[in-house]
Design an enzyme around this catalytic site. Structure first.
Site, PDB file in Angstrom:
ATOM      1  N   ARG A 224       0.845  -1.181   0.000  1.00  0.00           N
ATOM      2  CA  ARG A 224       0.000   0.000   0.000  1.00  0.00           C
ATOM      3  C   ARG A 224       0.890   1.244   0.000  1.00  0.00           C
ATOM      4  NH1 ARG A 224      -4.073  -0.549   4.958  1.00  0.00           N
ATOM      5  NH2 ARG A 224      -4.750   1.499   4.186  1.00  0.00           N
ATOM      6  N   ASN A 231      -5.755   8.579   5.955  1.00  0.00           N
ATOM      7  CA  ASN A 231      -5.559   7.447   6.859  1.00  0.00           C
ATOM      8  C   ASN A 231      -5.637   7.901   8.312  1.00  0.00           C
ATOM      9  OD1 ASN A 231      -3.185   6.096   4.569  1.00  0.00           O
ATOM     10  ND2 ASN A 231      -5.176   5.204   5.027  1.00  0.00           N
TER      11      ASN A 231
END
Length: 414
Positions: A224, A231
């Site tokens: 990722r 996030n």
């Protein structure tokens, strides 16, 4: 939803001498189709032989002039075919069955065609051919010596016996001819492909997939992007920048691959900033492609899950009930993501150099699910933590796997 949906049964019958990649191709096809949502299963006659007759059969068992061995092998072929037909009936006919055996004689193939014709099915033969001694030797030593047939047998003795087995099949081998119906001839695992009476989107897709297969081992690295502002905030989608921690991970990632790889890799990222920023320090050419963008959250883009639960409680409940098929309003589902990742899979399969993919949680889940042969329903639930590199070496029976996690400080320097 599926572009490859079909209403009738399709039976692929593998053909070819041992060590020509038949089982490799059969399992790869089944994995690919299942990942795309087309129910598929391999019926390997060798597994029936090992189950019912035991693994330790000498090469003479496969001699076509050995009547006892011939009869027993025919029994196993019938058992596998019976199970295949029962399974297709259970699937209401809408599935792909792959009959994996040598099937090297016209007589055996004619018998199969007649048995399947009794159920309204015309098979498609997939013949794997090779005269490449290096490829054959690689298959013998890297794949066949790990078979249960040669457990506790010295490698050189196993090689000798297996070569004798091949010779027996060779003595009876009759290549598929045009009067035997639809077929695909795959030479040297995709180096050349010849077609006869191949029609329809599903078969065309299978052929295109076979054209891009090879058996050269090389790693595929999945990661990722580094931590982003969204996030930290727990928000969906968007196009945020990396945080300081995310930028620190990007620098560590560049150092990791510089030390890890001896040859230049092929690097793919999504077109979103957080993925491109993660890869920009890599000392390699980077290819950004939209197919790798994160799942489209539609009207929920930029929301938190708490926002979704409050504003669209029924949508939130639907997502919780079936993450694979749930589609965000004006957005995508995991099934949609898998469909747009199809060209990426073809690209990964055809590469002979290491591959690095920097993308997003849903995308990495789907790619990992394919490469490791996971059940389709598990993909939305796979653990894909931030700041972790997963290294996979694709094989016919799944993939070798290792993970490297990076410790990123809360307040990185620089």
């Amino acid at each position: 939803m599926h572009t490859l949906a079909h209403d009738t049964a399709l039976v692929l019958v593998m053909v070819g001498l041992p060590a020509r990649g038949k089982t490799f191709m059969a399992r790869k096809i089944a994995r690919y189709l299942n990942w795309l949502g087309v129910t598929s299963r391999v019926f390997n006659v060798g597994n029936y032989r090992r189950h019912y007759l035991g693994s330790a059969q000498p090469a003479t068992f496969f001699d076509p002039k050995n009547p006892e061995g011939f009869d027993k092998r025919r029994q196993m072929a019938m058992a596998a075919l019976d199970d295949l037909l029962t399974w297709l009936k259970d699937q209401a006919g809408r599935a792909v069955a792959i009959y994996d055996a040598t099937n090297v004689t016209r007589q055996r193939r004619q018998w199969l065609r007649q048995q399947l014709a009794n159920h309204g099915i015309e098979p498609v033969f997939v013949e794997s051919m090779s005269s490449d001694r290096g490829l054959i030797e690689h298959n013998i030593r890297q794949t066949k010596l790990s078979m249960p047939d040669y457990a506790n047998v010295e490698p050189e003795e196993a090689v000798r016996d297996f070569r004798e087995r091949i010779a027996h099949y060779q003595s009876a081998y009759e290549p598929v001819d045009v009067d035997e119906g639809p077929h695909v001839k795959v030479i040297d695992v995709g180096e050349r492909v010849n077609l006869h009476r191949i029609h329809g989107s599903l078969l065309s897709r299978i052929v295109f997939f076979l054209m891009n297969l090879h058996i050269v081992p090389r790693p595929v690295f999945l990661t990722r992007h580094g931590e982003s502002d969204f996030n930290v905030q727990g928000r969906l989608g968007g196009d945020p920048d990396l945080t300081a921690r995310g930028r620190s991970f990007a620098r560590d990632l560049a150092q990791f691959f510089t030390q890890r790889l001896a040859e230049p890799p092929i690097v793919f990222t999504s077109t979103l900033k957080r993925a491109r920023q993660t890869a920009e320090a890599l000392p390699f050419e980077v290819n950004s492609i939209k197919n790798l963008d994160e799942i489209d959250a539609g009207v929920c883009d930029g929301w938190t899950y708490a926002d979704m639960m409050e504003r669209l409680p029924e949508e939130y409940a639907s997502r919780q009930a079936d993450k694979l098929r749930y589609r965000y309003p004006r957005g995508e589902s995991y099934e949609d993501v898998i469909q747009r990742l199809d060209p990426v899979i073809i690209e990964v399969e055809r590469q002979r150099s290491p591959v690095i993919i920097v993308a997003h949680q849903a995308v990495i889940r789907c790619l990992y699910g394919y490469l490791t042969d996971q059940a389709l329903e598990t993909s939305p639930h796979l653990a894909v933590p931030l700041h972790t590199v997963t290294e996979l070496v694709p094989r016919a029976y799944g993939a070798g796997e290792s993970r490297t996690s990076f410790i990123v400080p809360d307040r990185p320097l620089g």
